[in-house]
Design a protein around this motif. Structure first.
Motif, short mmCIF file in Angstrom:
data_model
loop_
_atom_site.label_atom_id
_atom_site.label_comp_id
_atom_site.label_asym_id
_atom_site.label_seq_id
_atom_site.Cartn_x
_atom_site.Cartn_y
_atom_site.Cartn_z
N UNK A 10 0.84 -1.20 0.00
CA UNK A 10 0.00 0.00 0.00
C UNK A 10 0.87 1.26 0.00
N UNK A 11 1.92 1.26 0.84
CA UNK A 11 2.82 2.41 0.88
C UNK A 11 3.54 2.62 -0.46
N UNK A 12 3.94 1.54 -1.11
CA UNK A 12 4.61 1.66 -2.42
C UNK A 12 3.64 2.20 -3.48
N UNK A 35 1.83 6.90 -6.74
CA UNK A 35 0.77 7.86 -7.04
C UNK A 35 1.25 9.29 -6.76
N UNK A 36 1.97 9.49 -5.67
CA UNK A 36 2.51 10.81 -5.35
C UNK A 36 3.57 11.24 -6.38
N UNK A 45 4.94 14.81 -10.91
CA UNK A 45 5.30 14.99 -12.33
C UNK A 45 4.28 15.86 -13.04
N UNK A 46 2.99 15.61 -12.78
CA UNK A 46 1.96 16.40 -13.46
C UNK A 46 1.96 17.85 -12.98
N UNK A 47 2.28 18.08 -11.71
CA UNK A 47 2.33 19.46 -11.20
C UNK A 47 3.53 20.23 -11.71
#
Length: 198
Positions: free
Chosen positions: A20-22, A27-28, A33-35
């Motif tokens: 879950x952490x990976x 996702x972060x 990258x998108x920001x």
């Protein structure tokens, strides 16, 4: 070295937490990258307006780049010649005209001398560039040294393009000197009137 093993049910819970952490970490990373990429505003409702512009009005058209007068079509040429004539008569001649003489001829119909129009237009474009605040404090001195002196000496020379025109204010005169014309190719020579080839 053997891997560590944890006895009991806690191992599956620990593995699930790590997965879950990976996934959250990936996702972060995608979000970062998108920001950091440039925004795509084309789909936004305000995208066709620029700050300070009134919605619904067309965007302003950029001013055309200055072009040398001898490259313009007839309509643009006449408009540019009118503006050049204003500058020549209101600024150049009263300030730098000097006296008309055999050493410094002039022509009141200078606009009919196409080569003189070219020289004076180039001088005027250089004047605009070198008197612009961005040219710096030495801009006008550069214009005098590199453009004014040379141009006036060339067009007002005793053998220059105005040499057949006015050499005295008491005797206004205007004559356009003929150009050399195209160079004849062999076999195109015309016989002279007396029968001898020219």
């Amino acid at each position: 070295m053997e891997p560590l093993r944890f006895p009991g049910r806690g191992v599956e819970g620990l593995e699930a937490s790590v997965r879950r952490l990976m996934a959250e970490s990936e996702q972060q990373a995608r979000l970062l990258d998108s920001l950091s990429a440039a925004p795509d505003d084309s789909a936004l409702p305000y995208a066709r307006f620029t700050p300070g512009m009134t919605p619904g009005l067309p965007l302003p058209v950029a001013a055309p780049e200055p072009r040398f007068i001898l490259t313009l079509d007839a309509v643009a040429f006449e408009a540019e010649l009118d503006a050049l004539s204003d500058w020549v008569h209101d600024f150049l001649l009263p300030t730098y005209g000097a006296e008309v003489s055999t050493a410094m001829p002039w022509c009141r119909q200078w606009a009919e001398h196409l080569d003189v129009v070219g020289w004076l237009h180039a001088l005027w474009m250089a004047y605009q560039q070198h008197t612009d605040p961005e040219a710096g404090l030495s801009g006008p001195a550069v214009w005098h040294r590199d453009f004014l002196t040379h141009t006036m000496a060339a067009i007002r020379a005793p053998g220059g393009p105005l040499s057949a025109c006015m050499t005295s204010l008491d005797r206004p005169s205007h004559r356009i000197l003929p150009s050399p014309g195209p160079v004849p190719t062999p076999g195109d020579e015309q016989p002279a009137e007396n029968g001898v080839a020219a």
